[in-house]
Design a protein around this motif. Structure first.
Motif, PDB file in Angstrom:
ATOM      1  N   THR A  25       0.866  -1.204   0.113  1.00 21.41           N
ATOM      2  CA  THR A  25       0.096   0.082   0.029  1.00 21.41           C
ATOM      3  C   THR A  25       0.907   1.240  -0.072  1.00 21.41           C
ATOM      4  O   THR A  25       0.429   2.445   0.300  1.00 21.41           O
ATOM      5  CB  THR A  25      -0.994   0.159   1.228  1.00 21.41           C
ATOM      6  OG1 THR A  25      -0.105  -0.211   2.473  1.00 21.41           O
ATOM      7  CG2 THR A  25      -1.999  -0.962   1.092  1.00 21.41           C
ATOM      8  N   CYS A  30       2.095   2.673  -5.309  1.00 19.10           N
ATOM      9  CA  CYS A  30       0.528   2.928  -5.978  1.00 19.10           C
ATOM     10  C   CYS A  30       0.609   3.917  -6.903  1.00 19.10           C
ATOM     11  O   CYS A  30       0.048   3.864  -8.210  1.00 19.10           O
ATOM     12  CB  CYS A  30      -0.273   3.366  -4.855  1.00 19.10           C
ATOM     13  SG  CYS A  30      -0.787   2.041  -3.833  1.00 19.10           S
ATOM     14  N   HIS A  33       1.767   2.650 -10.390  1.00 18.32           N
ATOM     15  CA  HIS A  33       0.859   1.848 -11.118  1.00 18.32           C
ATOM     16  C   HIS A  33      -0.263   2.769 -11.359  1.00 18.32           C
ATOM     17  O   HIS A  33      -1.260   2.339 -12.055  1.00 18.32           O
ATOM     18  CB  HIS A  33       0.277   0.607 -10.143  1.00 18.32           C
ATOM     19  CG  HIS A  33       1.365  -0.402  -9.970  1.00 18.32           C
ATOM     20  ND1 HIS A  33       2.430  -0.606  -9.167  1.00 18.32           N
ATOM     21  CD2 HIS A  33       1.383  -1.583 -10.673  1.00 18.32           C
ATOM     22  CE1 HIS A  33       3.152  -1.381  -9.405  1.00 18.32           C
ATOM     23  NE2 HIS A  33       2.512  -2.467 -10.458  1.00 18.32           N
ATOM     24  N   GLY A  34      -0.297   3.919 -10.976  1.00 16.40           N
ATOM     25  CA  GLY A  34      -1.506   4.955 -11.384  1.00 16.40           C
ATOM     26  C   GLY A  34      -1.294   5.858 -12.600  1.00 16.40           C
ATOM     27  O   GLY A  34      -2.005   6.492 -12.785  1.00 16.40           O
ATOM     28  N   PRO A  44      -3.746   6.511  -8.880  1.00 18.68           N
ATOM     29  CA  PRO A  44      -3.193   5.414  -8.449  1.00 18.68           C
ATOM     30  C   PRO A  44      -4.258   4.490  -7.734  1.00 18.68           C
ATOM     31  O   PRO A  44      -5.469   5.168  -7.090  1.00 18.68           O
ATOM     32  CB  PRO A  44      -2.461   6.075  -7.396  1.00 18.68           C
ATOM     33  CG  PRO A  44      -3.073   7.581  -6.825  1.00 18.68           C
ATOM     34  CD  PRO A  44      -3.543   7.722  -8.294  1.00 18.68           C
ATOM     35  N   PRO A  45      -3.991   3.211  -7.546  1.00 19.03           N
ATOM     36  CA  PRO A  45      -4.993   2.249  -6.823  1.00 19.03           C
ATOM     37  C   PRO A  45      -4.645   2.567  -5.311  1.00 19.03           C
ATOM     38  O   PRO A  45      -3.713   3.346  -4.844  1.00 19.03           O
ATOM     39  CB  PRO A  45      -4.430   0.919  -7.248  1.00 19.03           C
ATOM     40  CG  PRO A  45      -3.118   1.081  -7.562  1.00 19.03           C
ATOM     41  CD  PRO A  45      -2.859   2.659  -8.278  1.00 19.03           C
ATOM     42  N   ASP A  46      -5.317   2.011  -4.235  1.00 18.64           N
ATOM     43  CA  ASP A  46      -5.217   1.941  -2.957  1.00 18.64           C
ATOM     44  C   ASP A  46      -4.343   0.957  -2.756  1.00 18.64           C
ATOM     45  O   ASP A  46      -3.615   1.100  -1.554  1.00 18.64           O
ATOM     46  CB  ASP A  46      -6.382   1.837  -2.387  1.00 18.64           C
ATOM     47  CG  ASP A  46      -7.434   2.863  -2.702  1.00 18.64           C
ATOM     48  OD1 ASP A  46      -6.999   4.224  -2.474  1.00 18.64           O
ATOM     49  OD2 ASP A  46      -8.629   2.700  -3.055  1.00 18.64           O
ATOM     50  N   ALA A  47      -4.116   0.117  -3.421  1.00 17.08           N
ATOM     51  CA  ALA A  47      -2.992  -1.157  -3.100  1.00 17.08           C
ATOM     52  C   ALA A  47      -2.640  -1.833  -4.358  1.00 17.08           C
ATOM     53  O   ALA A  47      -3.325  -1.702  -5.212  1.00 17.08           O
ATOM     54  CB  ALA A  47      -3.798  -2.082  -1.959  1.00 17.08           C
ATOM     55  N   VAL A  48      -1.486  -2.480  -4.241  1.00 20.17           N
ATOM     56  CA  VAL A  48      -1.044  -3.308  -5.312  1.00 20.17           C
ATOM     57  C   VAL A  48      -0.575  -4.723  -4.728  1.00 20.17           C
ATOM     58  O   VAL A  48       0.060  -4.891  -3.854  1.00 20.17           O
ATOM     59  CB  VAL A  48       0.216  -2.421  -6.032  1.00 20.17           C
ATOM     60  CG1 VAL A  48       0.764  -3.398  -7.034  1.00 20.17           C
ATOM     61  CG2 VAL A  48      -0.207  -1.343  -6.506  1.00 20.17           C
ATOM     62  N   GLY A  89     -10.028   3.785  -7.620  1.00 19.65           N
ATOM     63  CA  GLY A  89      -8.991   3.363  -6.826  1.00 19.65           C
ATOM     64  C   GLY A  89      -8.852   1.779  -6.648  1.00 19.65           C
ATOM     65  O   GLY A  89      -9.245   1.238  -7.701  1.00 19.65           O
ATOM     66  N   THR A  92      -4.823  -2.962  -7.665  1.00 17.58           N
ATOM     67  CA  THR A  92      -4.193  -3.283  -8.904  1.00 17.58           C
ATOM     68  C   THR A  92      -3.445  -4.426  -8.773  1.00 17.58           C
ATOM     69  O   THR A  92      -2.758  -4.670  -7.922  1.00 17.58           O
ATOM     70  CB  THR A  92      -3.109  -2.155  -9.392  1.00 17.58           C
ATOM     71  OG1 THR A  92      -3.888  -0.929  -9.891  1.00 17.58           O
ATOM     72  CG2 THR A  92      -2.216  -2.377 -10.755  1.00 17.58           C
TER      73      THR A  92
END
Lengths: 462, 462
Positions: A25, A30, A33-34, A44-48, A89, A92
Motif C-alpha cells: 500500500t 501505488c 501503477h497509477g 493510483p490504486p489504493d493497493a497493489v 482506486g 491493481t
C-alpha cells in the motif's frame, strides 16, 4: 477527486495472509501503477498485489468480489489510452511475475504462456525453435496486456493481430470462476467464441491467466529496406498499390519527415528528413526477390529514391529497433512533453486521402506531431507532443484527434486500429458503432460483472 | 412430441399484413423447413416467412418477441447438426430472398452482402474483379448460415475460416434492435468483438441481415494435383510435414479409399481405390513451382505415387467439384441412408495418430464410413452411412463418434472444427470446455435473449 472509503481492513488482511510482501500500500508503489503512457492525470490504486499463480488470481478476484473492491489488471503499463489507471482506486493486480512460458509445441507452431511474459521474452525463448511470434506493438508489452487491447504492430499486414493469433485463453472472471475458452486445434466451431470476446475487452470482463498463441516459421529469406519519398502522398500511394496487388509483404511502415528527424536524433539512423517507407519482405529466396521487384518498381514509378538495404541481420535489427523506438524518440523532440496519440484505421482505398488531409490539418494547427503508421493495414498514428499542463494545448490536440476520427469514420474506418478505447475514446466508440452496439456491449458487461469491479470505467460508462 | 399451443391469431394476422403470401402455414412448406442434412427426426415450424429487407426482419423479430414465439433463422438448410430444426415449433425465417450483393470494393478487397447470398453466387458476382471469396463448405451454403456456424472448407488452411474473414455484421437481436458490429477497416480495437460473438453463435443471439467479408486476389498461378498413397498413415504424414515446413498450400485434402470409390461412382473421377491427397497451390509462377517441388519430394519420400495434374482450369474445376460432392456421392454408396458425420479437429502433431486410430475403430465396427478431411487444419470427417430407422445402427455410429471425440479431446483437439454444435454436440461441448465456459455462454444468451426465442435448443440447454 472525491474522497473514497479506505480499503476494508479484512480485505487487506486476507491479501496479506495470501501474498505477504507481495501486497503493497506504499504511496510510491501505488503511484507507479497509477499512470501509463497516456495524457491522463495519474489515478493510483489504493493497493497493489503481485500474483504468481492462477490460484492466487482466483483468490484475489474472489476477495475483491466479496469486499466490493475494484480490480485493475496490470502488465507492462505501456497503454496509451489510460487502460491501467485506477479510476475508482481499489486494487491493481500486477501480473509481471506470472512470466513463465508454459509450453512450446514447435510441431504445432503454438506457445502457451502466462500473461506476464513479454513479446520479447517469448521470442527469446523461441530462439532455437526456428519459429517466432510476430505481434509487436511499440512497447515490450506483456502477452496478457496484448490480449486485453487486441494489440497489433508492424507485422500485422501479413500475420494478423492478436485477434487472429490467440488460440485460447484461460481467464478468471469477475465471479472468480476459471474459464477455459478453447483447445489447441487451429480452428473450432464449438460454441460462442469466448476467446475473441476476451481479446480486446481491456480487462473489463476478467483477468487473463494463460494464453496459447500461434507461432510462425522464421522465413527462409528476409530482406529489409527503407525508401525516401518527395511527399506523404507519394509514399502512401505505393503502399496502397502494394496491398491491392496482393504482395504478401511482411512489414510496410510509413514514417514522416518529423518522425525521421526524431529517429535520427534518438537512434542515429542518419536518414534524409523526408517521408519514408520501411519495408520487410519474408519468404523463400525466389519469393522475396519477386516481392522486392514489384515493390521497387512501384516505388520508382511513385517518385521514391533508391532502396537503402539493411544488408546484415544486425543492421535489420537496428532498423526495426529504431522504428519501434519512434514513440520514445519523438518524446525527445520536446523534452518534458507527453503524447496524445491518434490511432485511426481506414479501408486502404481511403488511406492516401485520410493521411493527406490529416497532415494538412496538423500543419495548419502548428502542432508538433510526427506521423507514423502500419499503413499496409490502413492504420496510422499522429503523435502530438503536448505540454500536459497546458490545457489549451491539450484541447487543441484533442480537437485535431476528434476531426481525424470524424474523417476516418466517414471513410468507413475505425477510431482505433490497435490501441483500444480505454478512457479516451468512449465517445468515439459510440459515434463509430452506434448506441445499440454499445448497449449490447454494456449488456454483456452487466451479465458478466454486475458490480462493475473489473477495470471499471474503461471502454464505456457502466 | 408434446402438444404445443397454436400460433396466436394476432401474430399470424400481423405477419400476413406485413408479408402477404410470403407467410405460409402449409404443412408441406413447414415440413420442408423442418429437416436438414442431419440424422435428427424432422421438427417442422408452425409457420414459415420469407423476408426481403432488414426492416421486415426487425418487424418479424419484434412480433416474435411480443407474442413469445420461437424464431429459427434459415438459409440453405445444409446444416449437418440440426441447426435449423424447430425444436419448439414457432416461426422459421427464411432469408434466401435477401440475396443481394450490396457492394463490392475491389480496391479494398471486401464485399458486403445480404445473408441469403450463397458462396457460389458471390463468386459468380466477383468474376470480373480478379478477386474471390475462399470459404467453401461442401454445400452451396448462404453467407448468413456460414456466419452462423463459423463455416470453413477446403481453403481454410491458407485463407482462414469465417472467423478470420468476416469484417463486420449487421444483426437484428432478440429485442428487435439493429446492431452494427464494425466498420470496413481491416482491423479495429474498438470495444468488444461483437463480430466474432455472432460468428458461430448458430442463430441463438440474433439474425444476420448483412455481412461484409474479405476477398482475395485470384492467384497469378494455380496448380492442382492428386496423389495416391499406399495407406492412410503415409498420406496424413505428408500433410503434417507440409504444414510444419510452412508451405503456404491453398488446399490439402485427404480422401480415403471408400470416399474415392464414392467419387468414382458419382463423378466418374476414375481414380485408384486408395487413400489420396488432393492438393492445390496458389501463388506466383515461381512460388507455385517452389511449393510443388517441396510437396512432391515429401510425397515421394512418403510412398506416394506420381502426382496426377489437373492440366486445364476445367479439369481443376471438375476435380474440386468432385471433392465438394463427396458428401452426396457417399450417400449413393447406400441408397436411402442418412449420414452421421464427425468433425473433430486436432493439433497437427496428433493428426496421423488420430486418423489412424479412428480408421481402425471404424474397421472394427464394420460400418460403412468414408473418411475425408481438411487435414491441413487437422480437421477430418467420418461420414457414417446409416439406416436412420435402425436405432441400433444409429447408436453404433454415435458411439463411434463419442469415442472419436474423446480421442480428439485427449489430444487437445475440438469436437467440431467447422460444423458447429447444433443439437448434436452439446454434451461434447461441455466435455471440451468445461462447465464454467458453457455457463458463461449461457449467461451471455440469457442477457441477450432472456425469453429464449432465438433458435432455442441449440448449442446448449437454456
Amino acid at each position: 477527486m472525491p474522497q473514497r472509503p479506505p480499503l476494508p481492513p479484512a480485505f487487506l488482511g486476507a491479501l496479506e495472509t495470501l501474498l505477504g510482501p507481495r501486497l503493497s500500500t506504499s504511496p510510491a508503489v501505488c503511484a507507479h501503477h497509477g499512470r501509463d503512457e497516456s495524457i491522463f492525470a495519474a489515478m493510483p490504486p489504493d493497493a497493489v498485489v503481485h500474483a504468481r499463480t492462477q490460484d492466487e488470481v482466483v483468490a484475489i478476484v474472489r476477495l475483491c468480489r466479496d469486499h466490493g473492491v475494484p480490480l485493475v489488471p496490470y502488465g507492462a503499463g505501456s497503454s496509451l489510452e489510460g487502460h491501467t489507471l485506477a479510476t475508482q482506486g481499489g486494487l491493481t493486480l500486477n501480473l509481471q511475475q506470472m512470466d513463465r512460458v508454459i509450453a512450446i509445441h514447435p510441431e504445432d507452431q503454438t506457445a502457451t504462456v502466462q500473461p506476464g511474459v513479454t513479446r520479447k521474452a517469448l521470442n527469446a525463448e523461441l530462439r532455437d525453435t526456428g519459429l517466432f511470434f510476430p505481434i509487436d506493438p511499440g512497447a515490450d508489452a506483456t502477452i496478457g496486456g496484448m490480449c486485453a487491447t487486441r494489440a497489433s504492430g508492424t507485422n500485422a499486414v501479413r500475420y494478423g493481430t492478436m485477434r487472429e493469433n490467440v488460440l485460447n485463453l484461460t481467464v478468471v472472471t469477475a465471479d472468480g470462476e476459471v474459464v477455459r475458452t478453447g483447445q489447441r486445434a487451429r480452428k473450432s466451431a464449438a460454441g460462442y467464441d469466448l476467446t475473441r470476446l476476451f481479446v480486446g475487452s481491456e480487462g473489463t470482463l476478467g483477468v487473463v491467466v494463460e494464453a496459447t498463441v500461434r507461432l510462425y516459421p522464421l522465413p527462409e529469406s528476409v530482406m529489409a529496406a527503407v525508401c525516401a519519398f518527395p511527399d506523404i502522398g507519394a509514399a502512401v500511394q505505393v503502399v496502397v498499390q502494394t496491398i491491392q496487388l496482393g504482395v504478401p509483404i511482411a512489414r510496410c511502415e510509413f514514417v514522416d519527415a518529423t518522425a525521421i528527424r526524431a529517429l535520427n536524433g534518438y537512434s542515429r539512423t542518419g536518414l534524409p528528413e523526408q517521408p519514408h517507407l520501411f519495408f520487410e519482405f519474408h519468404g523463400s529466396e525466389a519469393g522475396v526477390k519477386e516481392q522486392v521487384a514489384i515493390v521497387q518498381a512501384l516505388a520508382q514509378d511513385g517518385g521514391g529514391a533508391q532502396f537503402q538495404w539493411a544488408s546484415s541481420p544486425e543492421e535489420r535489427t537496428r532498423l526495426w529497433e529504431a522504428r519501434h523506438n519512434v514513440y520514445f524518440a519523438a518524446l525527445q523532440l520536446r523534452p518534458g512533453c507527453r503524447s496524445v496519440v491518434t490511432d485511426v484505421c481506414v479501408p486502404i482505398s481511403r488511406l492516401a486521402e485520410c493521411v493527406g488531409q490529416t497532415a494538412q490539418d496538423l500543419q495548419q494547427s502548428g502542432m508538433l506531431g510526427p506521423i507514423v503508421g502500419h499503413v499496409g493495414d490502413g492504420n496510422f498514428h499522429v503523435q502530438m507532443l503536448v505540454d500536459a499542463a497546458d490545457h489549451q494545448e491539450v484541447e487543441q490536440a484533442e480537437a485535431l484527434n476528434a476531426r481525424l476520427v470524424r474523417r476516418a469514420l466517414a471513410m468507413e474506418g475505425t477510431c482505433t486500429g490497435e490501441h483500444g478505447v480505454g478512457l479516451h475514446k468512449q465517445g468515439f466508440l459510440l459515434d463509430e458503432l452506434g448506441a445499440s452496439s454499445v448497449a449490447l456491449m454494456r449488456q454483456i458487461k452487466h451479465a458478466m460483472d454486475p458490480h462493475n469491479l473489473m477495470n471499471p470505467g474503461k471502454v464505456f460508462a457502466f
